[in-house]
Design a protein around this motif. Structure first.
Motif, PDB file in Angstrom:
ATOM      1  N   ARG A   1     -12.157  -2.877  -3.966  1.00 12.72           N
ATOM      2  CA  ARG A   1     -11.435  -2.497  -2.831  1.00 12.72           C
ATOM      3  C   ARG A   1     -11.610  -1.337  -2.010  1.00 12.72           C
ATOM      4  O   ARG A   1     -11.618  -1.388  -0.766  1.00 12.72           O
ATOM      5  CB  ARG A   1      -9.709  -2.569  -3.184  1.00 12.72           C
ATOM      6  N   VAL A   2     -11.837  -0.351  -2.629  1.00 12.99           N
ATOM      7  CA  VAL A   2     -12.303   0.856  -2.098  1.00 12.99           C
ATOM      8  C   VAL A   2     -13.714   0.762  -0.938  1.00 12.99           C
ATOM      9  O   VAL A   2     -13.587   1.178   0.267  1.00 12.99           O
ATOM     10  CB  VAL A   2     -12.443   2.292  -2.836  1.00 12.99           C
ATOM     11  N   SER A   3     -14.650   0.202  -1.564  1.00 11.86           N
ATOM     12  CA  SER A   3     -15.579  -0.185  -0.947  1.00 11.86           C
ATOM     13  C   SER A   3     -15.575  -1.148   0.360  1.00 11.86           C
ATOM     14  O   SER A   3     -16.054  -0.437   1.506  1.00 11.86           O
ATOM     15  CB  SER A   3     -16.662  -1.027  -1.763  1.00 11.86           C
ATOM     16  N   LEU A   4     -14.686  -1.971   0.235  1.00 15.07           N
ATOM     17  CA  LEU A   4     -14.191  -2.747   1.277  1.00 15.07           C
ATOM     18  C   LEU A   4     -13.683  -1.908   2.489  1.00 15.07           C
ATOM     19  O   LEU A   4     -13.942  -2.146   3.613  1.00 15.07           O
ATOM     20  CB  LEU A   4     -13.272  -4.035   1.027  1.00 15.07           C
ATOM     21  N   GLU A   5     -12.719  -1.350   2.081  1.00 14.65           N
ATOM     22  CA  GLU A   5     -11.862  -0.322   2.989  1.00 14.65           C
ATOM     23  C   GLU A   5     -12.986   0.688   3.585  1.00 14.65           C
ATOM     24  O   GLU A   5     -12.462   0.859   4.845  1.00 14.65           O
ATOM     25  CB  GLU A   5     -10.808   0.503   2.084  1.00 14.65           C
ATOM     26  N   LEU A   6     -13.617   1.012   3.008  1.00 13.64           N
ATOM     27  CA  LEU A   6     -14.537   2.076   3.674  1.00 13.64           C
ATOM     28  C   LEU A   6     -15.439   1.435   4.511  1.00 13.64           C
ATOM     29  O   LEU A   6     -15.852   1.767   5.717  1.00 13.64           O
ATOM     30  CB  LEU A   6     -15.395   3.062   2.825  1.00 13.64           C
ATOM     31  N   LEU A   7     -15.820  -0.145   4.321  1.00 11.75           N
ATOM     32  CA  LEU A   7     -16.667  -0.900   5.261  1.00 11.75           C
ATOM     33  C   LEU A   7     -15.719  -0.944   6.743  1.00 11.75           C
ATOM     34  O   LEU A   7     -16.392  -1.102   7.554  1.00 11.75           O
ATOM     35  CB  LEU A   7     -17.243  -2.061   4.837  1.00 11.75           C
ATOM     36  N   PHE A   8     -14.630  -1.301   6.415  1.00 12.38           N
ATOM     37  CA  PHE A   8     -13.696  -1.421   7.445  1.00 12.38           C
ATOM     38  C   PHE A   8     -13.647  -0.222   8.232  1.00 12.38           C
ATOM     39  O   PHE A   8     -13.574  -0.218   9.528  1.00 12.38           O
ATOM     40  CB  PHE A   8     -12.327  -1.960   7.132  1.00 12.38           C
ATOM     41  N   VAL A   9     -13.471   0.845   7.826  1.00 10.05           N
ATOM     42  CA  VAL A   9     -13.292   2.111   8.537  1.00 10.05           C
ATOM     43  C   VAL A   9     -14.405   2.766   9.306  1.00 10.05           C
ATOM     44  O   VAL A   9     -14.310   3.215  10.323  1.00 10.05           O
ATOM     45  CB  VAL A   9     -12.932   3.149   7.421  1.00 10.05           C
ATOM     46  N   GLU A  10     -15.548   2.156   8.743  1.00  9.94           N
ATOM     47  CA  GLU A  10     -16.783   2.675   9.335  1.00  9.94           C
ATOM     48  C   GLU A  10     -17.076   2.041  10.717  1.00  9.94           C
ATOM     49  O   GLU A  10     -17.806   2.729  11.748  1.00  9.94           O
ATOM     50  CB  GLU A  10     -17.906   2.390   8.736  1.00  9.94           C
TER      51      GLU A  10
END
Ligand code: SF4
Ligand code: SF4
Ligand code: FES
Ligand code: FES
Lengths: 237, 179
Positions: A88-97
């Protein structure tokens, strides 16, 4: 030379794998699915997205299944609350970027990033968005590169270099400034090596690379074609 | 495009690049060494696009690969560098000791733009050159000399405990020296 057979446990089930296979390959060969984003069957794995992380008994570290070779007697866990948390965290960081505004994206509904977020239950992002100002390159007669949707999986880089042999794409700069570039930072339309084969577009998991002429939700990718092309040509990743 | 690279580089430059490539000769990782030597050879210590193109052509490396390597390492410059380089440390120790103010006043002193919108809000690496090509101002993340914070490097020589006054003096010395 026949490859050595190894026995490996994946989520408790004993399977046999071949020496030299990655955990992901062994899992797939036995009909088991591990979540992935940057991996595309047939291309060299790079371990960029970290969605495929798995637990291996005997160590606390998490390993990317796409780049970790199987070892005899290994016991691998592919689903656990801890793994879901990290994925989940990896995905969230992808969205944030980048600027992933799904509602106006050509790939809405057919996007691997979006599908993965749904699968992992990511409905909100806990971190502040970066809102970078990024280019949309419309210079190619048939295709578009929208940096706002790119997750830097490098599938486009690898498919163009490994399968088409044109090596138009690379990643420039580093860290938060990394992005995909063609040739010497030229517009795609000016990229001399590009054969307009469209492989990068089909390989791209998101709406970052798309064909022109499609509206929101209309761009459906055919990346299975790439994997089957690799199999037919016998290209070794 | 290859014709372009040939036209735009003069023969001497091309010979030099050819020699460097021959001396590094196909070893893996040779590209780094080639780029470094060619940049060092340039009077303005940078790698113009024609040079990158020529190197790509001669080493049979994809253009995008050369560009990727040249932009990954902070060592390489794609813009001409000034005759003098002032490098301000923006690491944590130097930041807490006022390196931001130091940087701002240096840019004011040299007449450089203060906040470039595109650099994403100040925390990033900065690289600016005065229009007369005399000074280049850049930042690093830490010199490893934190005890001397704030640290400024003027033409490869370290000034510890720097303040606005010492910076002004350094600039004056350089200006005087070049008259
Ligand atoms: S269209 Fe084909 S040749 Fe052109 S960049 Fe994409 S993969 Fe490479
Ligand atoms: S453009 Fe698409 S395929 Fe290429 S790195 Fe970005 S997301 Fe991946
Ligand atoms: S699929 Fe393994 S890291 Fe992306
Ligand atoms: S933070 Fe400036 S030298 Fe370490």
């Amino acid at each position: 030379m026949p490859q050595k057979k190894l026995s490996v446990r994946i989520d408790g089930e004993l399977i046999s794998a071949l020496e030299g296979q990655t955990i992901l390959q062994a899992a797939r060969a036995n009909g088991k699915r591990i979540p992935t984003l940057c991996d595309l069957e047939g291309l060299t794995p790079v371990g960029a997205c970290r969605l495929c992380i798995v637990e291996i008994s005997g160590t606390d570290r998490l390993f990317p299944a796409c780049t970790t070779p199987v070892q005899d007697g290994m016991s691998v866990t592919t689903v656990s609350p801890k793994l879901t948390q990290y994925r989940r965290v990896s995905l969230e960081l992808l969205f944030v970027e980048r600027n992933h505004t799904c509602s106006v994206c050509v790939s809405n509904g057919h996007c691997e990033l979006q599908a993965m977020a749904t699968e992992m239950g990511v409905s909100t992002v806990r971190f502040a968005y970066n809102y970078p100002k990024l280019d949309v390159d419309l210079s190619h007669p048939r295709y578009v590169l929208d940096q706002n949707r790119c997750i830097l999986c490098t599938r486009c880089v690898r498919v163009c270099a490994e399968l088409e042999g044109a090596h138009v794409w690379e990643v420039t700069s580093r860290g938060i400034h990394s992005r995909i570039v063609g040739d010497l930072n030229q517009k795609w339309g000016d990229a001399k090596g590009c054969t307009s084969c469209g492989k990068c577009v089909q390989a791209c998991p998101t709406g970052a690379l798309a064909e022109k002429g499609w509206a929101v939700e209309e761009m459906v990718k055919k990346n299975d074609n790439i994997s089957s092309l690799v199999r037919r040509r016998g290209v070794q990743a | 495009m290859h014709e372009m690279a040939k036209e735009l580089l003069d023969a001497g430059e091309r010979d030099f690049i050819d020699q460097v490539i021959a001396s590094k000769n196909e070893r893996p990782g040779a590209l780094l060494g080639i780029l470094e030597a060619v940049q060092e050879h340039h009077p303005h210590k940078y790698l113009p696009m024609e040079t990158l193109e020529y190197i790509a052509l001669k080493t049979r490396t994809p253009l995008s690969r050369v560009y990727s390597v040249a932009t990954f390492y902070a060592l390489f410059n794609l813009q001409p560098q000034g005759d003098n380089t002032i490098c301000i440390c923006r690491g944590t120790a130097c930041h807490t000791r006022g390196s931001r103010n130091l940087l701002e006043s240096l840019r004011l002193e040299l007449g450089l733009a203060l906040e470039d919108e595109s650099d994403g809000g100040g925390a990033d690496k900065i690289l600016q050159t005065t229009p007369d090509q005399k000074f280049t101002v850049r930042t690093v993340a830490c010199f490893g000399q934190c005890a001397l914070a704030p640290v400024v490097e003027v033409n490869h020589h370290i000034c510890g405990h720097a303040n606005e006054r010492t910076l002004q003096r350094e600039i004056q010395t350089i200006e005087r020296g070049s008259e």
